[in-house]
Every structure is written in structure tokens, then in C-alpha cells.
Write a protein that holds these residues in place. Sequence first.
Motif, PDB file in Angstrom:
ATOM      1  N   ARG A  71       0.813  -1.213   0.000  1.00  0.00           N
ATOM      2  CA  ARG A  71       0.000   0.000   0.000  1.00  0.00           C
ATOM      3  C   ARG A  71       0.848   1.267   0.000  1.00  0.00           C
ATOM      4  O   ARG A  71       0.323   2.376   0.066  1.00  0.00           O
ATOM      5  CB  ARG A  71      -0.917  -0.002   1.224  1.00  0.00           C
ATOM      6  CG  ARG A  71      -2.104  -0.947   1.056  1.00  0.00           C
ATOM      7  CD  ARG A  71      -2.920  -0.979   2.316  1.00  0.00           C
ATOM      8  NE  ARG A  71      -4.262  -1.475   2.058  1.00  0.00           N
ATOM      9  CZ  ARG A  71      -5.022  -2.088   2.954  1.00  0.00           C
ATOM     10  NH1 ARG A  71      -4.555  -2.292   4.170  1.00  0.00           N
ATOM     11  NH2 ARG A  71      -6.229  -2.496   2.641  1.00  0.00           N
ATOM     12  N   ASN A  76      -2.062   0.528  -5.454  1.00  0.00           N
ATOM     13  CA  ASN A  76      -1.531  -0.582  -4.660  1.00  0.00           C
ATOM     14  C   ASN A  76      -1.152  -1.740  -5.574  1.00  0.00           C
ATOM     15  O   ASN A  76      -1.761  -1.956  -6.610  1.00  0.00           O
ATOM     16  CB  ASN A  76      -2.573  -1.059  -3.649  1.00  0.00           C
ATOM     17  CG  ASN A  76      -2.950  -0.015  -2.623  1.00  0.00           C
ATOM     18  OD1 ASN A  76      -3.924  -0.171  -1.904  1.00  0.00           O
ATOM     19  ND2 ASN A  76      -2.198   1.080  -2.532  1.00  0.00           N
ATOM     20  N   PRO A 281      -5.295  -6.079  -6.375  1.00  0.00           N
ATOM     21  CA  PRO A 281      -5.991  -4.800  -6.506  1.00  0.00           C
ATOM     22  C   PRO A 281      -6.369  -4.526  -7.964  1.00  0.00           C
ATOM     23  O   PRO A 281      -5.575  -4.740  -8.876  1.00  0.00           O
ATOM     24  CB  PRO A 281      -4.944  -3.788  -6.011  1.00  0.00           C
ATOM     25  CG  PRO A 281      -4.022  -4.576  -5.143  1.00  0.00           C
ATOM     26  CD  PRO A 281      -3.953  -5.933  -5.765  1.00  0.00           C
ATOM     27  N   TYR A 298      -7.504  -7.447   2.229  1.00  0.00           N
ATOM     28  CA  TYR A 298      -7.200  -6.025   2.136  1.00  0.00           C
ATOM     29  C   TYR A 298      -8.420  -5.299   1.578  1.00  0.00           C
ATOM     30  O   TYR A 298      -8.845  -5.567   0.443  1.00  0.00           O
ATOM     31  CB  TYR A 298      -6.013  -5.784   1.207  1.00  0.00           C
ATOM     32  CG  TYR A 298      -4.681  -6.253   1.730  1.00  0.00           C
ATOM     33  CD1 TYR A 298      -3.772  -5.357   2.291  1.00  0.00           C
ATOM     34  CD2 TYR A 298      -4.310  -7.590   1.641  1.00  0.00           C
ATOM     35  CE1 TYR A 298      -2.532  -5.777   2.749  1.00  0.00           C
ATOM     36  CE2 TYR A 298      -3.074  -8.031   2.089  1.00  0.00           C
ATOM     37  CZ  TYR A 298      -2.182  -7.120   2.651  1.00  0.00           C
ATOM     38  OH  TYR A 298      -0.951  -7.537   3.105  1.00  0.00           O
ATOM     39  N   ARG A 302     -11.253   1.448   3.609  1.00  0.00           N
ATOM     40  CA  ARG A 302     -10.868   0.935   4.924  1.00  0.00           C
ATOM     41  C   ARG A 302     -11.658   1.604   6.049  1.00  0.00           C
ATOM     42  O   ARG A 302     -11.104   1.924   7.093  1.00  0.00           O
ATOM     43  CB  ARG A 302      -9.371   1.123   5.118  1.00  0.00           C
ATOM     44  CG  ARG A 302      -8.537   0.511   4.000  1.00  0.00           C
ATOM     45  CD  ARG A 302      -7.066   0.791   4.148  1.00  0.00           C
ATOM     46  NE  ARG A 302      -6.476   0.036   5.248  1.00  0.00           N
ATOM     47  CZ  ARG A 302      -5.220   0.187   5.662  1.00  0.00           C
ATOM     48  NH1 ARG A 302      -4.440   1.094   5.078  1.00  0.00           N
ATOM     49  NH2 ARG A 302      -4.752  -0.540   6.664  1.00  0.00           N
ATOM     50  N   ARG A 350       2.354  -3.209   6.583  1.00  0.00           N
ATOM     51  CA  ARG A 350       2.020  -3.974   5.380  1.00  0.00           C
ATOM     52  C   ARG A 350       0.956  -5.032   5.632  1.00  0.00           C
ATOM     53  O   ARG A 350       0.483  -5.677   4.693  1.00  0.00           O
ATOM     54  CB  ARG A 350       3.271  -4.673   4.843  1.00  0.00           C
ATOM     55  CG  ARG A 350       4.362  -3.750   4.338  1.00  0.00           C
ATOM     56  CD  ARG A 350       5.611  -4.542   3.997  1.00  0.00           C
ATOM     57  NE  ARG A 350       6.705  -3.671   3.577  1.00  0.00           N
ATOM     58  CZ  ARG A 350       7.984  -4.022   3.635  1.00  0.00           C
ATOM     59  NH1 ARG A 350       8.335  -5.214   4.104  1.00  0.00           N
ATOM     60  NH2 ARG A 350       8.924  -3.178   3.219  1.00  0.00           N
TER      61      ARG A 350
END
Length: 506
Positions: A71, A76, A281, A298, A302, A350
Motif C-alpha cells: 500500500r 496498490n 488490486p 485487504y 478501509r 504492510r
Amino acid sequence: MKFLVVSFDGLRPDLLSRRLTPNIGRLQSLGMTLSRHRTVYPSETRAAFPSLVTGATSNIHGMVGNKFVDRAVVPNRYIDTADADLLRRLDLTSDGRLMTAPTLGEILYRAGKSLAVLATNTPGTTRLFNHKAEDLGHVRFSGHFREACTPDALLARIEAEVGALPPAPEKGAPDFEGQVWITSAFLDVVWPTIRPDVTILSYGEPDTTSHFHGTASATTRSVIELCDAQFGRILDWWEAEGQSDGVQLVILSDHGHITAHTRVSVGCELRSAGFNPGTAPAAGVDVVIVPGQVGALYLAERSPANLDRLVEVLTERPWCGPIFTAPRNTVEGLAAGSFASSLVFADHERAPDVYFSFKADDSIDAFEMSGGTFYDNDRVPGLGVHGGLHPKELAAVGLAAGSAFRGDGLVSEVPSGICDIAPTILHLLGLAIPASMTGRVLSEVLGNAETAVAEDLRIEHETLETGLNAFRQELRRVHVAGTIYLDGATAAATSIVSQEALEVAE
């Protein structure tokens, strides 16, 4: 004093026997066995071996799994740490920050000492043992992959004397040639020429064969026998020459295996819950599922709401084991029902938004080995997997022999771990131990006046619990003289499984 660390990738301690591994057995009778040796979480190779060479857990060294999402860049990107060339580029473009803790190679270099690596693991794993070897003037040889080898001149000499670098075996085939080649390269060229202060000799088996044939299948046992025979050559040299030259032997494995018994599709499960998952991603992907036995998720967005929703979906699935998110306090994660990832030392920048282990149990497989689990890959049931928190995944081989250690077949019952090897080596070499190292000096195995017996070490067990609705999880840890080891974790959930996921799994 010099050190030779020999690793057998994925070897379960309960597979050691006088019949299958007579040469490791020979060394057990001469040295001290670490009977409660453990790896780190995730119990994956490219998290564990960085822990070996940094003496630290993944929240310190930054290798948060075999694969992860980076990220730090926009957009990403998905990182597969099996790729040695990619790792080199990442280290160069990050101003040397591929690993976020000093490694054994760097520490030894600053002290005027050397580290040699010979390995038959993936090219990326081989690089991670000493990722700056070409910059430090150290030796690093792969048993198959030229892109992980340095220096070229010494490789040419080994090929002239030992034979050409063998090709990697076909996918799923046991790797016999590579183990022989790296053993001969060490005995015939590296040791006589360089006499490194520390050598890591890493047999990439039986891990690969366990994944494709089963943890204790006849095929896997045959490759274990082969690796043990190659180690027998090392042991013969050590008894004839190395021991008198002050070489200390450390034997280990990076993790164990359990058996995959029930296939599920995490992607289908999340899709049925309204997410749009992907394995990397991309536009429209709202959650990346990093492939592997340890779940790493992920989120594109977020937000706390998204995190809570994702974890709640997991808690409702019967295949989901322990769940971890960034810490909200010392026990609980940000998402309700999750543990704080700091409890398993996995809270690096990470790290994924959600780590989870597949639900595991103590079932007995076709080879009479205990430990079974749900899984998500395209292989048939009955094969070996690892990455999670079942005790058989965490259990690792540990053995030390030589003049620096207690011997004569003694067995230590004191918990120990892969992070303890580097600080113990540095201590015995008289070098300072960096504050970044979370492991401890294994004083209970040392053979001089500083040896501590178990009664001298403060050992405390703890059990932690959390959950959401019907989902409950438990984490077991043990503290030894300020160092914490993972003893395992369990979880139980309700039984909501989408029809789509079941059809895919079948």
C-alpha cells in the motif's frame, strides 16, 4: 567459533524417527533437542525465515506473508515474495527498506564477519536469507535459480567442481537433485574456500512434496530420507573436521504441516455476502483475498463500517478460525469479535486489514498424522498445508550441538522459537544484539556457566478470549523470560455457508 544452521522446510518434529531420519537422530544423541520449538504467525516460509535472520517477528521485519499487498505505492500492488528479482527491485527502490529490521547478514558484515547461504527453496526465499548478499560481498547460492545466486565467479567454480546448477523439478515432483547439489557445494567448495562465520544450509524439502503428496505419504517420506542422508554427509564432515574447527550445529524447520480436508471458496462466500472480491488490486475490487492458507484480506475502502461488516461475515462461516485486525486495545481488534493482531505480532504497516486462519481440528489423516483444516486452493483434499495457528503448524524442529551447547542427548522442555536463533548466535560470537530482535538468548541450552535450567526461567501460560455473537475464539500463548511464544488458537462459528461456495468446493 563458527555456526552452521541447517533447515528442513516444513518438517514436522513428530516425523523424526531413528528409522526415517537416522542422521538427525545421531545428532540428537550428541546435542540438545528443543522439544517445544515454535515458529511465528503467519506460519509461512517467507514470514518465518525472515524471522530467523532478523531474530524478530513479522511486525518488526515486514515480511507479513508469502504474498501481500503493497500500500506504499499508488495504485496498490500485489507482491509475491517468491520472486527474487522483484525483491531486489523493491529493496533498491525503497532505499534498502525491503526488510524493516537489520538482518544477520548486515549485522555480521558490520562486525567484519561473513554469512553464506545455500538453499533449494524458491528464489525469493533464498534471497530473503540474505537479501543484500551481493552488496555485502557474501555468498548466496540457490540449488536451482541463477537469479538468486552471488557471486558469479564462485558459482562458476562450484559448477566446474560439483556439476551444473540442476533445473528446478517439475511442479509437484520431489526435489532430489537440488538437495545433493547444495550439500556438495558446501562441503567441496564453500567451506574449504571461505569458511564462513555463519552458514545457512536450507533444504527446501519436505515442504513442496508435502503440499503435493501429503505430509507423511510414501513420496514425502522418501524425500525426508534423502534430505536426512544429505545431512548425514554434513554430520560426517562435522564429526571428522567441523567440530574440531569450532563449528556449532543448529538444526531447525520453519513450520509444520496439517492436512487439508474440506475445500471452501472464500471468494464465493464474500461475493454471496455482497462484496466484490479479487486476488489482486483492480478497479471494482473492494476486497483483495491474498491467495494462501492464512487468510489475508485487504479492503479498498478501509472504513470502520466496512471492516466490521467483513469480520461479521467471517464469524458466521463454519470454516473460519481465529480472526485478527489492528489493535483496539491489548486484546481486542478494531472489528468487533476479532483479536488484536499485536497479540500474534502481526501488526506491521504492510499487514492486511484482516488476518484469519482457516478452522483447524485434531482429526487424523490417511497417514495417521493429527491435524486437519478447511482450505481454499485447487488441490484435492488430503495434502499438506500451513500458515495458521494449529499447534502442528506452529511446531518446528529445534536442535543444537557443539562445544557451545549442552549435549549428550538432553531434551529441553522450555519453549523456544525461530526468533531465538539469531540472538543466540550473536551472543556466542560476542556481538551486540540489536534492540529490534524480539527473540531471546537460549541460555538453557548453553554449555558453560551461564546456562540456566528451566527452574531459573520464569514461564507463564495465558489464554485469551474474544468473540461476536455465536463466534468465540481462544488464543494460547506462553511467556518465557519476557519472550512470548504462540501455542495455538481455536475458534467456533455458526453454520452459514452459501450454496455457491459449496458448489465451487465440490
